[in-house]
Design a protein around this motif. Sequence first.
Motif, PDB file in Angstrom:
ATOM      1  N   ILE A  71      40.054  41.771  41.269  1.00  0.00           N
ATOM      2  CA  ILE A  71      39.553  43.210  41.037  1.00  0.00           C
ATOM      3  C   ILE A  71      40.500  44.261  41.365  1.00  0.00           C
ATOM      4  O   ILE A  71      40.992  44.414  42.433  1.00  0.00           O
ATOM      5  N   THR A  74      37.123  50.027  41.001  1.00  0.00           N
ATOM      6  CA  THR A  74      35.721  49.641  40.965  1.00  0.00           C
ATOM      7  C   THR A  74      35.061  51.181  41.107  1.00  0.00           C
ATOM      8  O   THR A  74      35.847  52.290  41.072  1.00  0.00           O
ATOM      9  N   ASN A  91      34.879  49.366  36.278  1.00  0.00           N
ATOM     10  CA  ASN A  91      35.280  48.082  36.859  1.00  0.00           C
ATOM     11  C   ASN A  91      36.207  47.506  36.121  1.00  0.00           C
ATOM     12  O   ASN A  91      36.098  47.029  34.997  1.00  0.00           O
ATOM     13  N   CYS A  93      39.434  44.295  36.259  1.00  0.00           N
ATOM     14  CA  CYS A  93      40.203  42.946  37.035  1.00  0.00           C
ATOM     15  C   CYS A  93      41.341  42.480  36.062  1.00  0.00           C
ATOM     16  O   CYS A  93      41.657  43.119  34.976  1.00  0.00           O
TER      17      CYS A  93
END
Lengths: 131, 275
Positions: A71, A74, A91, A93
């Motif tokens: 990640i 966020t 979010n 990643c």
Amino acid sequence: MLQLKSLINCIDNSGAAIVECVMIVGQKRHASIGDRIVCVVQKQRPGQAEVMGASSSGNKVKRGDIRHAVIVRTRQQVTRRDGSAVRFDDNACVLINKAGDPVGSRINGIVGQELRKKKWSKILSMAPMQA
Amino acid sequence: MNAAPLCRRPLGCLKTSLRQARQQNVLFGRTMATATETPAAAERTPGSSMLPDHNFYQLMDTKTKKLRSAFAVYTPPTINTTLTTPLKPLKGIRKGGMRPLPPAAPLPGLLKAPSDPMPLLHAAQIKRMDPTGARAKLFEKTRHGVRPGDVLLVTHRRNREPFAGVCISVRRAGIDTAVLLRTALSKVGVEMWYKVYNKNVAGIEIIKRPRRRVRRARLTYMRLPKHDPGNQTELVLEWKKSRKALLSKAGAAKKGGKKNAKKAKAGAVAVVGKK
């Protein structure tokens, strides 16, 4: 605050666009910036090779692949030791292999500085910006 | 009593007799408790003693070798003033330590309600973290102070890039005073809270103020795509250019850059771009 079934943007050039979290590695809580997850690729980025009809050489992953990821951003606010806090609008990643090296060769977008503390230096060096 | 076990275990009778004695002891103790009270204890009436009659919380002070009570017993000052007879110091409890107060003596310190210590603490901490008062002045609730809607540039010490963003809200909480800045970096909205009195925050500068006064304290509507202010880098460049021009007019164009860097290191907070 990412957990089972969370849909996360993938911001590298591995070929995945959206991935779904299926597990958080090494902890029984929600995932935050710098945490490692196991995910399923749900949506692919349209690759150039795919348009031409040949097998997609640009896309290293396909829809349905199970991969590890880290990640990098966020929506949940992350507080730092000095009292400052950072919060992103999405979010995101980056896919990695089991050894922890990134699958893609490029990252498009800002990443959180918490990666430094969690020792993801390869991802940090690939990222254009940190916040 | 059965004779057979007695033969086998001659000391068994001792056991039974001891048990009887023990039971009796308990009984007598209960029935005759009032008679065992010491005269000294009887003298003390509950109203006259400052401390409760039991003394199990007394401790021997290791330094002074005196008995002291382990708990401070709070007595409201009104009780002391109503008492007419001076109290006798209790036996065993630190001699001379508990002195009766004269009945007419006023207790100004105790009668007044204690003032709230938190503002004092905040003031002391702010003075420590911001000795020049520049940060406090920048966040004053005046026309010149930072307001939501201003574009701020925060310079951080720990080799991070300076962060410029629209101030969405100001959290005024003494030493914890903080600002929430919003901007878009690489097309992703980023919000940062910065503590104003943090020493890692080298400088906070007002780059631009809104043309019209913003009539909200929290500009959370700026998170909506329609009202998103977006990237602030152009504003920062513009502001830097204008500042450079000002400095060159003053004849310090070459020194300007270095000077400003130094200033930021020293923790100076400048109010620039006042409209």
